[in-house]
Design an enzyme around this catalytic site. Structure first.
Site, PDB file in Angstrom:
ATOM      1  N   LYS A 213       2.072  11.202 -11.611  1.00 11.09           N
ATOM      2  CA  LYS A 213       1.238  10.297 -12.400  1.00 11.09           C
ATOM      3  C   LYS A 213       2.029   9.021 -12.653  1.00 11.09           C
ATOM      4  CE  LYS A 213      -1.695  13.499 -14.979  1.00 11.09           C
ATOM      5  NZ  LYS A 213      -2.035  13.987 -16.332  1.00 11.09           N
TER       6      LYS A 213
ATOM      7  N   ASN B 297      -1.184  19.920 -21.446  1.00 14.13           N
ATOM      8  CA  ASN B 297      -1.520  19.102 -22.623  1.00 14.13           C
ATOM      9  C   ASN B 297      -1.530  19.910 -23.916  1.00 14.13           C
ATOM     10  OD1 ASN B 297      -1.876  16.722 -21.121  1.00 14.13           O
ATOM     11  ND2 ASN B 297      -3.914  17.396 -20.502  1.00 14.13           N
TER      12      ASN B 297
ATOM     13  N   LYS C 115       6.479  23.114 -15.092  1.00  8.14           N
ATOM     14  CA  LYS C 115       5.600  21.979 -14.787  1.00  8.14           C
ATOM     15  C   LYS C 115       5.236  22.000 -13.299  1.00  8.14           C
ATOM     16  CE  LYS C 115       4.431  17.240 -15.005  1.00  8.14           C
ATOM     17  NZ  LYS C 115       4.446  15.949 -15.625  1.00  8.14           N
TER      18      LYS C 115
ATOM     19  N   HIS D 148       6.598  10.876 -29.734  1.00  9.17           N
ATOM     20  CA  HIS D 148       5.564  11.610 -29.004  1.00  9.17           C
ATOM     21  C   HIS D 148       5.815  13.123 -29.081  1.00  9.17           C
ATOM     22  CE1 HIS D 148       2.792  12.682 -25.836  1.00  9.17           C
ATOM     23  NE2 HIS D 148       3.775  13.293 -25.196  1.00  9.17           N
TER      24      HIS D 148
ATOM     25  N   HIS E 210      -1.264  18.261 -27.328  1.00  8.41           N
ATOM     26  CA  HIS E 210      -1.348  16.803 -27.172  1.00  8.41           C
ATOM     27  C   HIS E 210      -2.546  16.175 -27.886  1.00  8.41           C
ATOM     28  CE1 HIS E 210       1.891  17.419 -24.406  1.00  8.41           C
ATOM     29  NE2 HIS E 210       1.962  16.138 -24.131  1.00  8.41           N
TER      30      HIS E 210
ATOM     31  N   GLU F 138      -5.465  17.544 -11.633  1.00  7.69           N
ATOM     32  CA  GLU F 138      -5.845  17.952 -12.998  1.00  7.69           C
ATOM     33  C   GLU F 138      -7.331  18.249 -13.145  1.00  7.69           C
ATOM     34  OE1 GLU F 138      -3.609  16.094 -16.145  1.00  7.69           O
ATOM     35  OE2 GLU F 138      -5.187  16.534 -17.584  1.00  7.69           O
TER      36      GLU F 138
ATOM     37  N   ARG G   1       0.817  -1.231   0.000  1.00  5.33           N
ATOM     38  CA  ARG G   1       0.000   0.000   0.000  1.00  5.33           C
ATOM     39  C   ARG G   1       0.846   1.275   0.000  1.00  5.33           C
ATOM     40  NH1 ARG G   1      -3.241  -2.971   3.867  1.00  5.33           N
ATOM     41  NH2 ARG G   1      -4.957  -3.902   2.706  1.00  5.33           N
TER      42      ARG G   1
ATOM     43  N   ARG H 285      -3.595  22.310 -14.621  1.00  2.00           N
ATOM     44  CA  ARG H 285      -2.657  21.236 -15.009  1.00  2.00           C
ATOM     45  C   ARG H 285      -2.930  20.775 -16.445  1.00  2.00           C
ATOM     46  NH1 ARG H 285      -0.379  16.072 -11.512  1.00  2.00           N
ATOM     47  NH2 ARG H 285       0.967  15.305 -13.168  1.00  2.00           N
TER      48      ARG H 285
ATOM     49  N   HIS I 146      -1.649  13.421 -30.428  1.00  4.45           N
ATOM     50  CA  HIS I 146      -1.980  12.002 -30.252  1.00  4.45           C
ATOM     51  C   HIS I 146      -2.669  11.458 -31.494  1.00  4.45           C
ATOM     52  CE1 HIS I 146      -1.967  12.349 -25.593  1.00  4.45           C
ATOM     53  NE2 HIS I 146      -0.785  12.001 -26.059  1.00  4.45           N
TER      54      HIS I 146
ATOM     55  N   GLU J 119       8.676  18.813 -25.276  1.00  3.75           N
ATOM     56  CA  GLU J 119       7.959  19.078 -24.010  1.00  3.75           C
ATOM     57  C   GLU J 119       8.645  20.223 -23.265  1.00  3.75           C
ATOM     58  OE1 GLU J 119       5.149  17.834 -23.258  1.00  3.75           O
ATOM     59  OE2 GLU J 119       4.965  15.867 -24.202  1.00  3.75           O
TER      60      GLU J 119
HETATM   61  N1  LIG Z   1       3.888  10.300 -15.613  1.00  5.92           N
HETATM   62  C1  LIG Z   1       3.848  11.346 -16.407  1.00  5.92           C
HETATM   63  O1  LIG Z   1       3.475  12.457 -16.008  1.00  5.92           O
HETATM   64  C2  LIG Z   1       4.300  11.198 -17.828  1.00  5.92           C
HETATM   65  C3  LIG Z   1       4.493  12.329 -18.627  1.00  5.92           C
HETATM   66  C4  LIG Z   1       4.948  12.166 -19.929  1.00  5.92           C
HETATM   67  C5  LIG Z   1       5.192  10.886 -20.406  1.00  5.92           C
HETATM   68  N2  LIG Z   1       4.976   9.814 -19.612  1.00  5.92           N
HETATM   69  C6  LIG Z   1       5.228   8.450 -20.103  1.00  5.92           C
HETATM   70  O2  LIG Z   1       6.600   8.357 -20.492  1.00  5.92           O
HETATM   71  C7  LIG Z   1       6.729   7.326 -21.449  1.00  5.92           C
HETATM   72  C8  LIG Z   1       7.677   7.791 -22.531  1.00  5.92           C
HETATM   73  O3  LIG Z   1       8.921   8.067 -21.942  1.00  5.92           O
HETATM   74  P1  LIG Z   1      10.266   8.037 -22.805  1.00  5.92           P
HETATM   75  O4  LIG Z   1      10.067   8.824 -24.021  1.00  5.92           O
HETATM   76  O5  LIG Z   1      11.367   8.352 -21.891  1.00  5.92           O
HETATM   77  O6  LIG Z   1      10.305   6.515 -23.302  1.00  5.92           O
HETATM   78  P2  LIG Z   1      11.113   5.240 -22.786  1.00  5.92           P
HETATM   79  O7  LIG Z   1      11.112   5.152 -21.320  1.00  5.92           O
HETATM   80  O8  LIG Z   1      10.596   4.069 -23.540  1.00  5.92           O
HETATM   81  O9  LIG Z   1      12.584   5.575 -23.261  1.00  5.92           O
HETATM   82  C9  LIG Z   1      12.852   5.652 -24.638  1.00  5.92           C
HETATM   83  C10 LIG Z   1      14.048   4.793 -25.014  1.00  5.92           C
HETATM   84  O10 LIG Z   1      15.217   5.485 -24.633  1.00  5.92           O
HETATM   85  C11 LIG Z   1      16.034   4.608 -23.856  1.00  5.92           C
HETATM   86  N3  LIG Z   1      16.791   5.462 -22.954  1.00  5.92           N
HETATM   87  C12 LIG Z   1      16.331   6.132 -21.859  1.00  5.92           C
HETATM   88  N4  LIG Z   1      17.302   6.875 -21.348  1.00  5.92           N
HETATM   89  C13 LIG Z   1      18.409   6.671 -22.098  1.00  5.92           C
HETATM   90  C14 LIG Z   1      19.733   7.162 -22.076  1.00  5.92           C
HETATM   91  N5  LIG Z   1      20.134   8.031 -21.146  1.00  5.92           N
HETATM   92  N6  LIG Z   1      20.600   6.721 -23.005  1.00  5.92           N
HETATM   93  C15 LIG Z   1      20.215   5.828 -23.958  1.00  5.92           C
HETATM   94  N7  LIG Z   1      18.969   5.349 -24.044  1.00  5.92           N
HETATM   95  C16 LIG Z   1      18.091   5.757 -23.127  1.00  5.92           C
HETATM   96  C17 LIG Z   1      15.090   3.651 -23.191  1.00  5.92           C
HETATM   97  O11 LIG Z   1      15.747   2.458 -22.824  1.00  5.92           O
HETATM   98  C18 LIG Z   1      14.081   3.432 -24.305  1.00  5.92           C
HETATM   99  O12 LIG Z   1      14.530   2.475 -25.194  1.00  5.92           O
HETATM  100  C19 LIG Z   1       5.333   7.010 -21.966  1.00  5.92           C
HETATM  101  O13 LIG Z   1       4.931   5.756 -21.475  1.00  5.92           O
HETATM  102  C20 LIG Z   1       4.472   8.110 -21.368  1.00  5.92           C
HETATM  103  O14 LIG Z   1       3.153   7.686 -21.079  1.00  5.92           O
HETATM  104  C21 LIG Z   1       4.548   9.936 -18.344  1.00  5.92           C
END
Ligand SMILES: NC(=O)c1ccc[n+]([C@@H]2O[C@H](COP(=O)([O-])OP(=O)(O)OC[C@H]3O[C@@H](n4cnc5c(N)ncnc54)[C@H](O)[C@@H]3O)[C@@H](O)[C@H]2O)c1
Length: 346
Positions: A133, A235, A217, A255, A238, A227, A111, A231, A242, A175
């Site tokens: 999130k 977006n 942010k 993205h 977005h 949100e 929990r 907040r 999307h 972003e």
């Molecule tokens: N929680 C939130 O508020 C929030 C906000 C925006 C996005 N997200 C989420 O984030 C995700 C996307 O994140 P992302 O774009 O980082 O994708 P990801 O985590 O898949 O990373 C992208 C690729 O880069 C690689 N990578 C990461 N850091 C690296 C580094 N320093 N050197 C070499 N390779 C590296 C990873 O292994 C992966 O293959 C989505 O699932 C999205 O929903 C969440």
């Protein structure tokens, strides 16, 4: 080095932004800590330093397709085998996928246990790692199962940017720049004037740009953690973006590139409605072009696009609402007539 604290409801997140990774100050108990990373970042010196400190590592597949409940089970199983208790700390080292999953696992294990995030992609640094999130994808719906669970600490080391692919870097940069549009003139000027250093990933510029962007942010989420209002401004671009990701075929656009394309559509829509200042819309366009975003792309099936946008989950009273802007830092959420959407995607 820069530090600041974000307060979200009754939880505080301490944020540290520095150049090179160092974890000795964390004073973790290796018997009660678990590192969660992916099969790319497990090879990093940062991951090794946790292993050398005796901390068990869970290595998940890298990328969105591993953002599943079964990965959460893998984390929970490792936690049980290791005998982690409620005082345990889960450390997420990776991009947004790992940060979202480590946070979700920490929010449900016993929990709620401790959570430290070490974001390694630019997207995770300026977006996914702060704000609480967490979650996984489910039945092909993104982030359908999740929770709000801010980390206690977010440790951002800009050296990680040096190994990030150009595409992933550019995705996160969109972003970062978006935060400039939401913040106002000062951050936008910084983004305009420091393009060469930012895109070259120079250490000082990276620390500064990530810090300035994250502050924006932080301001939005501190005012509106759940949100229900401001907040949602985060977006910007977005909803348009999307739908582009779907219509162009998943994987064609990152993205962030889709978000940049979407921000330009939001400007065009605002101009049609007469609410966006023309000189501001031109400034946004220039910034996006200077940073090499493909904002002219229109080689997709517009029927498919309109279908995708109408199934966007961010609807209110059956109407799609868009984040539009009057000028830098002056943002409003409005419904858009489908004819306007059709017009701006041409
Ligand atoms: N929680 C939130 O508020 C929030 C906000 C925006 C996005 N997200 C989420 O984030 C995700 C996307 O994140 P992302 O774009 O980082 O994708 P990801 O985590 O898949 O990373 C992208 C690729 O880069 C690689 N990578 C990461 N850091 C690296 C580094 N320093 N050197 C070499 N390779 C590296 C990873 O292994 C992966 O293959 C989505 O699932 C999205 O929903 C969440």
């Amino acid at each position: 080095m820069k530090t600041f604290t974000v307060s979200l409801e009754n939880r505080q997140t301490e944020i540290i932004i520095d150049k090179s990774a160092h974890f000795s100050g964390l004073k973790l108990n290796p018997e009660n800590s678990l590192l969660v990373t992916d099969d790319t970042m497990c090879k990093s010196a940062a991951a090794r330093s946790f292993t050398e400190a005796g901390i068990t590592t869970v290595v998940l597949g890298s990328g969105e397709r591993f953002k599943t409940l079964s990965s959460i089970e893998t984390i929970a199983e490792a936690a049980v085998h290791k005998g982690l208790d409620r005082g345990a700390v889960i450390i997420g080292l990776g991009g947004g996928v790992i940060c979202d999953m480590a946070a979700f696992a920490a929010s449900v294990y016993m929990r709620g246990c401790g959570l430290i995030l070490v974001p390694t992609s630019l997207l995770a640094m300026v977006d996914a790692s702060i704000g609480g999130k967490s979650g996984v994808d489910f039945l092909e719906r993104k982030n359908l199962i999740g929770s709000f669970y801010p980390a206690q600490k977010v440790l951002i080391y800009t050296d990680f940017l040096l190994t990030l692919s150009d595409d992933e870097f550019k995705s996160g940069l969109a972003e970062l720049i978006k935060h400039g549009f939401l913040a106002g003139d000062e951050l936008l000027r910084y983004i305009e004037e420091n393009r060469a250093a930012i895109t070259a990933r120079e250490p000082d510029a990276s620390i500064d740009a990530v810090y300035r962007s994250l502050r924006v942010k932080a301001e939005h989420i501190e005012k509106d953690f759940r949100e229900t209002g401001i907040r949602a401004h985060l977006n910007l671009g977005h909803t348009f973006g999307h739908a582009l990701e779907t219509a162009a075929g998943l994987g064609k656009f990152t993205h962030g590139e889709a978000v940049a394309w979407g921000i330009y559509r939001a400007m065009k829509a605002g101009l049609i409605l007469g609410i966006t200042d023309l000189s501001y819309a031109e400034r946004v366009e220039t910034i996006l072009r200077d940073y090499s975003y493909n904002i002219d792309f229109n080689d997709f099936d517009s029927e498919l696009y309109l279908q995708a946008i109408s199934s966007d989950k961010k609807k209110k009273d059956g109407k799609l609402r868009f984040i539009l802007q009057h000028s830098a830092g002056n943002t409003e959420i409005l419904p858009l007539d489908p004819a306007i959407v059709e017009e701006v995607i041409k």
